[in-house]
Write an enzyme that holds these catalytic residues in place. Structure first.
Site, PDB file in Angstrom:
ATOM      1  N   GLY A 245       3.435  -3.533   6.590  1.00  0.00           N
ATOM      2  CA  GLY A 245       3.487  -2.423   5.639  1.00  0.00           C
ATOM      3  C   GLY A 245       4.699  -1.525   5.685  1.00  0.00           C
TER       4      GLY A 245
ATOM      5  N   TRP B 247       0.834  -1.211   0.000  1.00  0.00           N
ATOM      6  CA  TRP B 247       0.000   0.000   0.000  1.00  0.00           C
ATOM      7  C   TRP B 247       0.866   1.257   0.000  1.00  0.00           C
ATOM      8  CZ3 TRP B 247      -2.534   1.938   5.133  1.00  0.00           C
ATOM      9  CH2 TRP B 247      -3.336   3.055   4.875  1.00  0.00           C
TER      10      TRP B 247
ATOM     11  N   GLN C 245      -9.619 -10.419   4.109  1.00  0.00           N
ATOM     12  CA  GLN C 245      -8.543  -9.569   4.656  1.00  0.00           C
ATOM     13  C   GLN C 245      -9.202  -8.425   5.421  1.00  0.00           C
ATOM     14  OE1 GLN C 245      -5.311  -6.541   2.825  1.00  0.00           O
ATOM     15  NE2 GLN C 245      -5.027  -8.642   2.120  1.00  0.00           N
TER      16      GLN C 245
ATOM     17  N   TYR D  24      -3.681   1.083  -5.009  1.00  0.00           N
ATOM     18  CA  TYR D  24      -2.544   1.552  -4.193  1.00  0.00           C
ATOM     19  C   TYR D  24      -1.689   2.545  -4.985  1.00  0.00           C
ATOM     20  CZ  TYR D  24      -3.629  -1.969  -0.630  1.00  0.00           C
ATOM     21  OH  TYR D  24      -4.245  -2.724   0.350  1.00  0.00           O
TER      22      TYR D  24
HETATM   23  N1  LIG Z   1      -7.572  -4.563   2.587  1.00  0.00           N
HETATM   24  C1  LIG Z   1      -7.537  -3.320   2.990  1.00  0.00           C
HETATM   25  O1  LIG Z   1      -8.542  -2.598   2.989  1.00  0.00           O
HETATM   26  C2  LIG Z   1      -6.243  -2.766   3.465  1.00  0.00           C
HETATM   27  C3  LIG Z   1      -6.189  -1.512   4.106  1.00  0.00           C
HETATM   28  C4  LIG Z   1      -4.944  -1.049   4.556  1.00  0.00           C
HETATM   29  C5  LIG Z   1      -3.804  -1.822   4.335  1.00  0.00           C
HETATM   30  N2  LIG Z   1      -3.897  -3.019   3.687  1.00  0.00           N
HETATM   31  C6  LIG Z   1      -2.699  -3.866   3.479  1.00  0.00           C
HETATM   32  O2  LIG Z   1      -2.020  -4.000   4.690  1.00  0.00           O
HETATM   33  C7  LIG Z   1      -0.667  -3.623   4.516  1.00  0.00           C
HETATM   34  C8  LIG Z   1      -0.110  -3.110   5.791  1.00  0.00           C
HETATM   35  O3  LIG Z   1      -0.813  -1.934   6.203  1.00  0.00           O
HETATM   36  P1  LIG Z   1      -0.027  -0.847   7.015  1.00  0.00           P
HETATM   37  O4  LIG Z   1       1.090  -0.307   6.212  1.00  0.00           O
HETATM   38  O5  LIG Z   1      -0.993   0.105   7.586  1.00  0.00           O
HETATM   39  O6  LIG Z   1       0.575  -1.814   8.181  1.00  0.00           O
HETATM   40  P2  LIG Z   1       1.381  -1.608   9.493  1.00  0.00           P
HETATM   41  O7  LIG Z   1       2.508  -2.590   9.418  1.00  0.00           O
HETATM   42  O8  LIG Z   1       0.421  -1.680  10.631  1.00  0.00           O
HETATM   43  O9  LIG Z   1       1.931  -0.116   9.469  1.00  0.00           O
HETATM   44  C9  LIG Z   1       3.025   0.257   8.699  1.00  0.00           C
HETATM   45  C10 LIG Z   1       3.374   1.664   9.092  1.00  0.00           C
HETATM   46  O10 LIG Z   1       3.910   1.626  10.407  1.00  0.00           O
HETATM   47  C11 LIG Z   1       5.186   2.212  10.405  1.00  0.00           C
HETATM   48  N3  LIG Z   1       6.053   1.425  11.287  1.00  0.00           N
HETATM   49  C12 LIG Z   1       6.314   0.118  11.230  1.00  0.00           C
HETATM   50  N4  LIG Z   1       7.167  -0.263  12.204  1.00  0.00           N
HETATM   51  C13 LIG Z   1       7.448   0.842  12.874  1.00  0.00           C
HETATM   52  C14 LIG Z   1       8.254   1.099  13.980  1.00  0.00           C
HETATM   53  N5  LIG Z   1       8.950   0.121  14.583  1.00  0.00           N
HETATM   54  N6  LIG Z   1       8.328   2.367  14.436  1.00  0.00           N
HETATM   55  C15 LIG Z   1       7.650   3.353  13.829  1.00  0.00           C
HETATM   56  N7  LIG Z   1       6.847   3.164  12.743  1.00  0.00           N
HETATM   57  C16 LIG Z   1       6.744   1.918  12.281  1.00  0.00           C
HETATM   58  C17 LIG Z   1       5.693   2.142   9.012  1.00  0.00           C
HETATM   59  O11 LIG Z   1       6.609   3.174   8.773  1.00  0.00           O
HETATM   60  P3  LIG Z   1       8.023   2.838   8.048  1.00  0.00           P
HETATM   61  O12 LIG Z   1       7.686   2.562   6.629  1.00  0.00           O
HETATM   62  O13 LIG Z   1       8.796   4.086   8.241  1.00  0.00           O
HETATM   63  O14 LIG Z   1       8.607   1.658   8.767  1.00  0.00           O
HETATM   64  C18 LIG Z   1       4.426   2.267   8.195  1.00  0.00           C
HETATM   65  O15 LIG Z   1       4.111   3.635   7.989  1.00  0.00           O
HETATM   66  C19 LIG Z   1      -0.710  -2.621   3.359  1.00  0.00           C
HETATM   67  O16 LIG Z   1       0.524  -2.490   2.701  1.00  0.00           O
HETATM   68  C20 LIG Z   1      -1.731  -3.270   2.474  1.00  0.00           C
HETATM   69  O17 LIG Z   1      -1.112  -4.303   1.722  1.00  0.00           O
HETATM   70  C21 LIG Z   1      -5.089  -3.487   3.263  1.00  0.00           C
END
Ligand SMILES: NC(=O)c1ccc[n+]([C@@H]2O[C@H](COP(=O)([O-])OP(=O)(O)OC[C@H]3O[C@@H](n4cnc5c(N)ncnc54)[C@H](OP(=O)(O)O)[C@@H]3O)[C@@H](O)[C@H]2O)c1
Length: 297
Positions: free
Chosen positions: A261, A20, A179, A54
């Site tokens: 993510g 995403w 999902q 995305y």
């Molecule tokens: N089906 C749906 O409707 C839907 C909706 C939303 C998402 N998704 C899927 O789910 C995936 C994951 O979603 P998400 O990106 O929101 O997941 P997430 O893993 O909960 O969050 C990722 C975010 O957290 C930050 N992060 C991770 N580890 C960190 C840490 N130790 N300290 C500070 N910040 C940290 C990342 O920043 P950094 O990049 O700087 O590490 C990134 O901005 C998406 O890529 C997509 O494939 C699906």
């Protein structure tokens, strides 16, 4: 890395890497995207999660630019369709809407295949429940896509149980996953029936935003006491806090597949640490209690 069997000939890595945020990275060059995918593969993370929408309908193309045939053969690629927002190739849309018509699904799949430079999608998800869905039309379109070989399996995302059974009732092919948003920042599915519905059907769910979109790590959404407990467990087990938050999902018997993510290559390199964390029932409830903000009744 454990694997989850979805069909007789399709299995996913227990931890999935999501794209995403791919377009938000300061480096979207093919070399860098390839390095991220290879960092996943080095840990046994073979499943990538995409969606047509995305990056304003650009993320699939960015990923496609990094794939080689050899790399693609080592991966399972998930993508989604059904959201039409006024951006990219849908710039002329007057209102953000859902489209689960046969014509839209087929056209979206053809775009996804072309943009990613692949000849089949391993799993296609309907991205959101569409209140205007004609289940007979959508179901037949999904069945036909599996039949054609363009898509190996189909599923849904963000569906409530009634949305799921409606679509499934109009299909021959099984829907293999849902999902949904699930994490220590979003615990509703553990008690509102969404997870129980999938468990009853022996369907493994995928969890999006398993770190609450980062809020559980940064504290931007609050979560003070929860973050303190995550940090203490992380120290004890020699991993980072993210690994403990993800281990909380992995420990649950529903066979949850977290979709991670981060764009940060150093964080990507340790995503599999979550599988090393040991959380017993009481440790699980300790974190759940802090997520709820109260003791269970
Ligand atoms: N089906 C749906 O409707 C839907 C909706 C939303 C998402 N998704 C899927 O789910 C995936 C994951 O979603 P998400 O990106 O929101 O997941 P997430 O893993 O909960 O969050 C990722 C975010 O957290 C930050 N992060 C991770 N580890 C960190 C840490 N130790 N300290 C500070 N910040 C940290 C990342 O920043 P950094 O990049 O700087 O590490 C990134 O901005 C998406 O890529 C997509 O494939 C699906």
């Amino acid at each position: 890395m454990d694997r989850i069997t979805l069909t007789d000939d399709l299995s996913f890595s227990r931890i999935v890497y999501g794209m995403w945020r791919l377009g938000d990275d300061s480096d979207t060059s093919p070399d860098h995207v390839r390095a991220k995918i290879e960092a996943c593969l080095d840990q046994g993370i073979t499943t990538l999660d995409q969606a047509d929408i995305y990056g304003g309908y650009m993320a699939e193309e960015i990923m496609g630019g990094a794939l080689t045939p050899q790399l693609r053969n080592r991966l399972e690629i998930v993508t989604k369709c059904g959201i039409v927002a006024p951006a990219g190739r849908h710039a002329s849309a007057q209102v953000k809407h859902y489209d689960t018509s046969r014509a839209h699904i087929e056209s979206s799949v053809d775009h996804s295949l072309r943009l990613m430079g692949i000849d089949h999608i391993d799993l296609l998800l309907i991205h959101r429940p569409d209140p205007f869905m004609d289940a007979d039309e959508t179901g037949a379109a999904l069945d036909d896509l599996v039949q054609s070989g363009k898509v190996r399996a189909v599923g849904v995302s963000n569906f409530r149980p009634h949305d799921f059974t409606l679509l499934q009732s109009a299909m021959k092919t099984p829907l293999v996953t849902n999902q949904i948003e699930m994490s220590l920042g979003q615990v509703a599915p553990f008690t509102d029936g969404d997870l129980a519905f999938l468990q009853e059907r022996r369907i493994a769910p995928m969890a999006w935003s398993p770190l609450g979109g980062g809020a559980l790590m940064t504290g931007k959404g609050g979560h003070g006491p929860l973050r303190t407990a995550l940090a203490a467990l992380a120290r004890e087990q020699g991993v980072d806090m993210a690994a403990v938050a993800v281990a909380w999902l992995l420990a649950h018997p529903a066979r949850i597949m977290p979709v991670m993510g981060t764009n940060n290559i150093n964080r990507i390199k340790v995503l599999s640490d979550a599988a090393k964390v040991d959380l017993d029932r009481q440790a699980w409830y300790q974190l759940y209690t802090l997520a709820l903000g109260r003791e269970v009744a």
